[in-house]
Design an enzyme around this catalytic site. Structure first.
Site: not given
Length: 403
Positions: A125, A213
């Protein structure tokens, strides 16, 4: 301003960020041709069909009409048409949408970067955003990428790491290497991740983004580092410098009332309460919302008419507020500094008469230049409008009419 995944990826690619390649389509007939073209470009034989909506959790989301997930694997061109039909045109419900979901107008036909039969992959991530408290940009990263990142953040926050970047000097090489090392990489994968982080940060600054993101960032079995997804939010204040990105705005993904207000030059955000708010100035709007809440009501919206609160703008603001069936009263709170209060009051009276019947009571507080004349205009109008002098008095009247 939010972007679709395919738009965000195209920007990332232009900055040298390695991405999962794909072709976006808006009808079933183009999907097979897109898959064939993708095969020519990448040599892939399997594909991922991905719904394009402004919401996360698509992989776990469900298309209401078909029961399909929002992200599905097609094992060959023969499955493309069936998979696309299961998503395109349906309403995808995820944890980030309401119960009705969002209509899927486009799907991305993407290459399968997990390589059939291979298992030596890792999902990470990574996000880039501004930490307002520290006044620095921050790269947030974790070894636990994928669909359960929210669960990781809630239950094992020690697996979430942050690298702060001083905007005066930018991302330094040692910081990119620190991130790659923190993700447990070595050899070629370490080098590729270092390049990936540097390019990602460069893109973040270059396009005036407010957030990037990437979930997941994938390490493939042959040590490539690829952005498999891309959630990009642009800073609206920077769009004047980037007209090519402003053109990417998809109004169908936004609340129709907010779009209408924006086109009328009004700052409007819909909320879940029962008291409509019409103010001039963001600070006054926040104070108005606070006192409504403290008096037992709930703001139904944030609406800033700006410095020119004339009859036309006031009328438009009333129309927008009244589109919400939950609104049981409207509080108008205007400070007359640049604009005269008596002109605002006349605008309210004119707007009320032009609309015809307004089914909810209106409380008006006007302070500033010619405030006394404004109050007299309101009181003598004969309309279902209540005037107030103090903000607390206005809030008490709201409470009274809601009782």
């Amino acid at each position: 301003m939010n972007l679709h995944e395919y738009q965000g990826k195209s920007i990332l690619k232009s900055y040298g960020v390695a991405i999962q390649e794909g072709i976006v389509v808006d009808n079933v007939s183009e999907a097979v041709a897109a898959a064939e073209e993708l095969t020519k470009q990448t040599g892939t034989g399997w594909y991922v069909v991905k719904a394009q909506i402004h919401a996360g959790g698509r992989g776990k989301g469900t298309v209401e009409e078909t029961g399909s997930r929002g992200v599905v694997l097609a094992k060959g061109i023969g499955e493309i048409e069936e998979k696309v039909k299961g998503i395109l045109g349906g309403h995808l419900v995820t944890l980030q949408t309401n119960g009705k979901g969002k209509k899927v107008n486009k799907v991305l036909i993407a290459q399968d970067v997990y390589y059939p039969g291979e298992s030596e992959t890792q999902e990470f991530y990574m996000s880039v955003l501004l930490d307002r408290e520290k006044g620095r940009n921050v790269i947030v990263y974790s070894t636990e990428g994928g669909m359960d990142i929210e669960h990781v953040a809630e239950h094992t926050p020690e697996k979430i790491f942050k690298e702060f970047v001083d905007p005066r000097v930018g991302l330094q090489g040692f910081q990119a290497r620190k991130i790659a090392f923190g993700l447990g990489l070595s050899g070629e994968a370490f080098k590729q991740m270092t390049k990936f982080v540097a390019a990602l940060y460069k893109a973040y600054e270059g396009i005036d983004a407010s957030m990037f993101e990437i979930n997941p960032v994938l390490k493939t079995s042959d040590n490539k580092i690829i952005a498999v997804d891309a959630k990009v939010t642009l800073d609206g204040n920077g769009l004047l410098r980037h007209p090519e990105y402003a053109a990417m705005r998809d109004k169908t993904e936004e609340d129709p009332t907010e779009v209408e207000a924006d086109e009328a030059g009004l700052n409007f955000v819909k909320l879940d309460g029962n008291v409509g708010c019409m103010v001039n100035g963001a600070g006054l709007a926040m104070a108005t919302m606070d006192i409504i809440k403290l008096s037992g009501g709930n703001p139904a919206n944030f609406l800033d008419v700006g410095g020119t609160a004339n009859a036309e703008r006031v009328e438009k603001a009333f129309h927008i507020i009244l589109k919400d069936p939950n609104v049981k009263a409207i509080l108008v709170n205007i400070f007359g500094g640049i604009v005269r209060c008596d002109r605002v009051a006349q605008g309210i009276v004119d707007a009320y008469k032009n609309i015809g019947t307004i089914p909810v009571p209106i409380i008006v507080r006007l302070q500033g230049t010619n405030a006394e004349d404004a109050k007299k205009l309101i009181d003598e109008s004969g309309l279902n409008v209540h005037s107030a002098v103090l903000l607390q008095e206005a809030a008490d009247k709201v409470k009274e009419v809601l009782a």
